[in-house]
Design an enzyme around this catalytic site. Structure first.
Site, mmCIF file in Angstrom:
data_model
loop_
_atom_site.group_PDB
_atom_site.id
_atom_site.type_symbol
_atom_site.label_atom_id
_atom_site.label_comp_id
_atom_site.label_asym_id
_atom_site.label_seq_id
_atom_site.Cartn_x
_atom_site.Cartn_y
_atom_site.Cartn_z
ATOM 1 C CG ASP A 15 -0.318 0.167 2.539
ATOM 2 O OD1 ASP A 15 0.930 0.232 2.605
ATOM 3 O OD2 ASP A 15 -1.047 0.267 3.539
ATOM 4 C CG HIS A 16 -0.762 4.684 1.599
ATOM 5 N ND1 HIS A 16 -1.808 3.783 1.626
ATOM 6 C CD2 HIS A 16 -0.750 5.288 2.826
ATOM 7 C CE1 HIS A 16 -2.408 3.852 2.796
ATOM 8 N NE2 HIS A 16 -1.785 4.743 3.554
ATOM 9 C CB CYS A 72 0.887 -2.524 4.818
ATOM 10 S SG CYS A 72 0.782 -3.624 6.238
ATOM 11 N N GLY A 73 2.316 -0.450 6.300
ATOM 12 C CA GLY A 73 3.013 0.339 7.322
ATOM 13 C C GLY A 73 3.624 -0.534 8.399
ATOM 14 C CB THR A 74 2.174 -2.378 11.141
ATOM 15 O OG1 THR A 74 0.971 -2.860 10.508
ATOM 16 C CG2 THR A 74 1.913 -1.042 11.797
ATOM 17 N N GLY A 75 2.937 -4.074 8.477
ATOM 18 C CA GLY A 75 2.940 -5.473 8.028
ATOM 19 C C GLY A 75 1.751 -6.252 8.581
ATOM 20 N N GLY A 77 -1.700 -5.587 8.655
ATOM 21 C CA GLY A 77 -2.874 -5.733 7.788
ATOM 22 C C GLY A 77 -2.604 -6.687 6.637
ATOM 23 C CG MET A 78 0.259 -5.824 3.483
ATOM 24 S SD MET A 78 -0.724 -6.042 1.981
ATOM 25 C CE MET A 78 -0.105 -4.667 0.997
ATOM 26 C CG HIS A 105 11.189 -23.873 12.412
ATOM 27 N ND1 HIS A 105 11.127 -23.800 13.783
ATOM 28 C CD2 HIS A 105 12.438 -24.331 12.124
ATOM 29 C CE1 HIS A 105 12.278 -24.196 14.313
ATOM 30 N NE2 HIS A 105 13.099 -24.510 13.316
ATOM 31 N NE ARG A 139 11.194 -30.222 15.289
ATOM 32 C CZ ARG A 139 12.417 -29.897 14.879
ATOM 33 N NH1 ARG A 139 13.070 -30.674 14.020
ATOM 34 N NH2 ARG A 139 13.002 -28.776 15.306
ATOM 35 C CG HIS A 140 9.866 -27.819 11.046
ATOM 36 N ND1 HIS A 140 9.428 -27.248 12.219
ATOM 37 C CD2 HIS A 140 11.196 -28.055 11.210
ATOM 38 C CE1 HIS A 140 10.446 -27.117 13.053
ATOM 39 N NE2 HIS A 140 11.528 -27.605 12.471
HETATM 40 C C1 RB5 Z 1 -1.973 2.620 6.579
HETATM 41 O O1 RB5 Z 1 -2.090 3.823 7.268
HETATM 42 C C2 RB5 Z 1 -1.727 1.479 7.534
HETATM 43 O O2 RB5 Z 1 -2.848 1.253 8.319
HETATM 44 C C3 RB5 Z 1 -1.346 0.228 6.771
HETATM 45 O O3 RB5 Z 1 -0.243 0.479 5.990
HETATM 46 C C4 RB5 Z 1 -0.976 -0.974 7.607
HETATM 47 O O4 RB5 Z 1 -0.017 -0.682 8.560
HETATM 48 C C5 RB5 Z 1 -2.104 -1.753 8.133
HETATM 49 O O5 RB5 Z 1 -1.958 -2.778 8.796
#
Ligand code: RB5
Length: 149
Positions: A15-16, A72-75, A77-78, A105, A139-140
């Protein structure tokens, strides 16, 4: 091992908030001789991360790409979206240790990175580790096979 149909391509989607790191990862893949399949987004204009997770997961599941990388910003949501797809093993990695385990693993086929968390050097190291670490099997294999039962 390189897949015959996709030639070992790695699908990329962000995303952005992950866009700038995606561009860095894309250049890094090219420098390694790996074909990046960039499925967007193409700017820092605000978009919805599930749309790009879907594109990458479908590319991996239909064999257009061998593996995928999502940002994404935090990873987070993806990661949530990617792991809704049966057959996708999405791994959110923040460091060397998680990148090794994600492959050895968990046989991860989609790497997920936080664009607002990782610097470029660490992201490149995680990508290299994830690409170069083989699945241990054994095992994995038994455990991973239970994901999709
Ligand atoms: C976008 O602002 C942010 O919510 C998205 O990139 C991501 O971090 C969501 O999990």
């Amino acid at each position: 091992m390189t897949c015959n149909t996709c030639g070992g391509a790695v699908a990329l989607g962000s995303d952005h908030a992950g866009f700038e790191l995606k561009e860095i990862v894309k250049e890094h893949l090219s420098e390694r001789g790996i074909t990046p399949l960039d499925l967007g987004t193409d700017s820092t204009r605000s978009v919805d991360y599930p749309d790009y997770a879907r594109k990458v997961c479908e590319a991996v599941l239909n064999g257009t790409a061998e593996k995928g990388i999502l940002l994404c910003g935090t990873g987070l949501g993806m990661s949530m979206m990617a792991n809704r797809y049966k057959g996708i093993r999405g791994a959110l990695c923040h460091d060397h240790f998680t990148a090794v385990a994600a492959r050895s693993h968990n046989d991860s086929n989609v790497l997920i990175l936080g664009g607002r968390i990782l610097g470029a050097d660490l992201a490149r190291e995680i990508v290299d580790t994830w690409l170069d670490t083989p699945f241990e099997g054994g095992r994995h294999e038994r455990r991973v096979s239970k994901f999709d039962e």
